[in-house]
Motif scaffolding. Sequence first.
Motif, short mmCIF file in Angstrom:
data_model
loop_
_atom_site.label_atom_id
_atom_site.label_comp_id
_atom_site.label_asym_id
_atom_site.label_seq_id
_atom_site.Cartn_x
_atom_site.Cartn_y
_atom_site.Cartn_z
N LEU A 59 0.82 -1.22 0.00
CA LEU A 59 0.00 0.00 0.00
C LEU A 59 0.85 1.27 0.00
CD1 LEU A 59 -2.75 -1.06 2.59
CD2 LEU A 59 -2.97 -0.95 0.10
N GLY A 60 2.17 1.10 0.10
CA GLY A 60 3.06 2.25 0.09
C GLY A 60 3.12 3.01 1.40
N ILE A 61 2.65 2.38 2.49
CA ILE A 61 2.62 3.04 3.79
C ILE A 61 3.97 2.96 4.49
CG2 ILE A 61 1.54 3.02 6.10
CD1 ILE A 61 -1.01 2.03 4.76
N VAL A 62 4.66 1.82 4.36
CA VAL A 62 6.00 1.68 4.95
C VAL A 62 6.97 1.21 3.89
CG1 VAL A 62 5.04 1.13 7.23
CG2 VAL A 62 5.67 -0.73 5.67
N GLN A 63 8.26 1.35 4.18
CA GLN A 63 9.31 0.92 3.27
C GLN A 63 10.24 -0.05 3.99
OE1 GLN A 63 11.33 4.27 1.37
NE2 GLN A 63 9.56 5.57 1.82
N PHE A 64 10.85 -0.94 3.20
CA PHE A 64 11.80 -1.88 3.79
C PHE A 64 12.84 -2.27 2.76
CE2 PHE A 64 13.11 -6.34 4.49
CZ PHE A 64 13.78 -6.17 5.69
N ASP A 65 14.09 -2.26 3.18
CA ASP A 65 15.20 -2.69 2.34
C ASP A 65 15.98 -3.74 3.12
OD1 ASP A 65 17.29 -3.07 0.62
OD2 ASP A 65 18.17 -1.07 0.89
N ALA A 66 15.98 -4.98 2.63
CA ALA A 66 16.64 -6.07 3.34
C ALA A 66 18.15 -5.89 3.37
CB ALA A 66 16.29 -7.41 2.68
N GLY A 67 18.72 -5.21 2.39
CA GLY A 67 20.16 -4.98 2.36
C GLY A 67 20.95 -6.26 2.10
N GLY A 68 22.22 -6.26 2.50
CA GLY A 68 23.07 -7.44 2.34
C GLY A 68 22.97 -8.35 3.55
N PHE A 69 23.54 -9.52 3.42
CA PHE A 69 23.48 -10.51 4.49
C PHE A 69 24.88 -10.79 5.01
CE2 PHE A 69 23.04 -15.29 5.43
CZ PHE A 69 22.86 -15.05 6.79
N MET A 132 33.79 -8.05 10.84
CA MET A 132 33.07 -9.31 10.68
C MET A 132 31.81 -9.13 9.83
SD MET A 132 33.55 -11.18 14.37
CE MET A 132 33.03 -12.76 13.69
N LYS A 133 31.17 -7.97 9.96
CA LYS A 133 29.97 -7.72 9.17
C LYS A 133 30.27 -7.46 7.70
CE LYS A 133 26.93 -5.97 12.82
NZ LYS A 133 26.28 -4.79 13.43
N SER A 134 31.53 -7.14 7.41
CA SER A 134 31.90 -6.87 6.02
C SER A 134 31.90 -8.13 5.17
CB SER A 134 33.28 -6.22 5.96
OG SER A 134 34.29 -7.11 6.41
N VAL A 135 31.92 -9.29 5.82
CA VAL A 135 31.83 -10.56 5.09
C VAL A 135 30.36 -10.83 4.83
CG1 VAL A 135 32.36 -13.02 5.13
CG2 VAL A 135 33.89 -11.40 6.28
N GLN A 136 29.90 -10.54 3.63
CA GLN A 136 28.47 -10.64 3.36
C GLN A 136 28.15 -10.97 1.91
OE1 GLN A 136 26.81 -6.26 2.45
NE2 GLN A 136 27.42 -6.52 4.60
N THR A 137 26.91 -11.39 1.71
CA THR A 137 26.39 -11.59 0.36
C THR A 137 25.62 -10.35 -0.04
OG1 THR A 137 24.35 -12.59 1.19
CG2 THR A 137 26.19 -14.08 0.74
N SER A 138 25.36 -10.20 -1.30
CA SER A 138 24.73 -8.96 -1.78
C SER A 138 23.25 -8.87 -1.44
CB SER A 138 24.90 -8.84 -3.30
OG SER A 138 24.30 -9.96 -3.96
N SER A 139 22.59 -10.01 -1.28
CA SER A 139 21.14 -9.98 -1.03
C SER A 139 20.78 -10.72 0.26
CB SER A 139 20.39 -10.62 -2.20
OG SER A 139 18.99 -10.65 -1.94
N ASN A 140 19.96 -10.07 1.05
CA ASN A 140 19.47 -10.64 2.30
C ASN A 140 18.05 -11.19 2.15
OD1 ASN A 140 19.43 -11.33 5.02
ND2 ASN A 140 18.86 -9.28 5.68
N SER A 141 17.38 -10.79 1.11
CA SER A 141 15.99 -11.18 0.88
C SER A 141 15.92 -12.59 0.28
CB SER A 141 15.30 -10.18 -0.05
OG SER A 141 14.06 -10.67 -0.49
N ILE A 142 15.16 -13.47 0.92
CA ILE A 142 14.99 -14.82 0.40
C ILE A 142 14.26 -14.78 -0.94
CG2 ILE A 142 13.90 -17.06 0.83
CD1 ILE A 142 14.28 -16.57 3.80
N ALA A 143 13.26 -13.91 -1.05
CA ALA A 143 12.50 -13.79 -2.30
C ALA A 143 13.37 -13.29 -3.44
CB ALA A 143 11.31 -12.84 -2.08
#
Length: 352
Positions: A59-69, A132-143
């Motif tokens: 509905l465009g009421i909130v926003q979310f960005d999963a970021g990296g993992f 330690m957090k710099s070791v990550q994948t580009s996508s955190n979203s399962i979808a």
Amino acid sequence: MIVTGLLCGALLGFVMQRGRFCLTGGFRDMYIAKDNRMFYALLIAVAVQSVGVYTLIELGIVQFDAGGFSWMATIIGSFIFGIGIVLAGGCATGTWYRAGEGLLGSWIALFGYMFMSAVMRTGILGPVDQSMKSVQTSSNSIAETTGISVWVFIAIFIAIVLWVVIKELKKPKIAIPTMKPKRTGLSHLLFEKRWHPFFTAVLVGVIALLAWPLSEATGRMFGLGITAPSANILQFLVTGDNQFINWGVFLVLGIFLGSFIAAKASREFRFRMPDVKTGISSFLGGNLMGFGASLAGGCSIGNGLVMTAMMTWQGWISLLFIILGTWTASYFVFIRPQVKKKTVVSDTTITA
């Protein structure tokens, strides 16, 4: 910001205190007592929030960005956090609401939690945290990773939750002796009657959903979160810098307030001083909680309730390793001492 944060937190603290919504006990009971009810309750809260938040996103009421993992930090941090909550006697949110009940051991754990969270965020361990957090994948979203609509995962998840809940509710009820109610009407329901964990879970899920638009209205683009706000309180008290004050700070203060109100009204509030051993364990556990939650990017609420609802790798993998950490600590704290005790008694009997 003050009003909505305190209100949301007070509701959460009230509901958790009255419903005894303790994830530490729930994860521990899965291993020791083979009782999965509190874990199922968590899944209900996740499902309620997931459907609600993604509807608000549509509905465009909130926003979310999963970021990296940050997979390495999440795994290590979550496992350490799981160990910490057993030693502390409660998870991050549980520590806040039990402090509101007058449990001084939780105050000790809370200080350790806030202290180490601050050290990890802006103190001498900050570089370790970031490295330690710099070791990550580009996508955190399962979808996004799988290319499948998030609603497919939500639908499958809801089907699983409905199945386990129906199966649990069909189990034979164990008769528990109850005292004659001393209150009537709404007072009895709110402050005396034992709340079912599944009912409590629905309320927690609704409050978690409510947190999103209330928080984002102040510029904080997230829902419930405990670790960063807890660290912010200590950092503000030390530096006096107003940049540390945001909606999340009033949220956690509200949890304490709501729990205090619930405990006083239900006549469960009283100051309880821990013994020396428990106090040391609480402080150590609080520090492990702060270290682990900061490293993992969230606690049992931020990751285990919120990021799971957002169908992220961080949320579900974190939840898995929090549980594994809880089970590991439970073995050494509860099971192994009993095994040793039985062995000693058995050896003594044989010798005699």
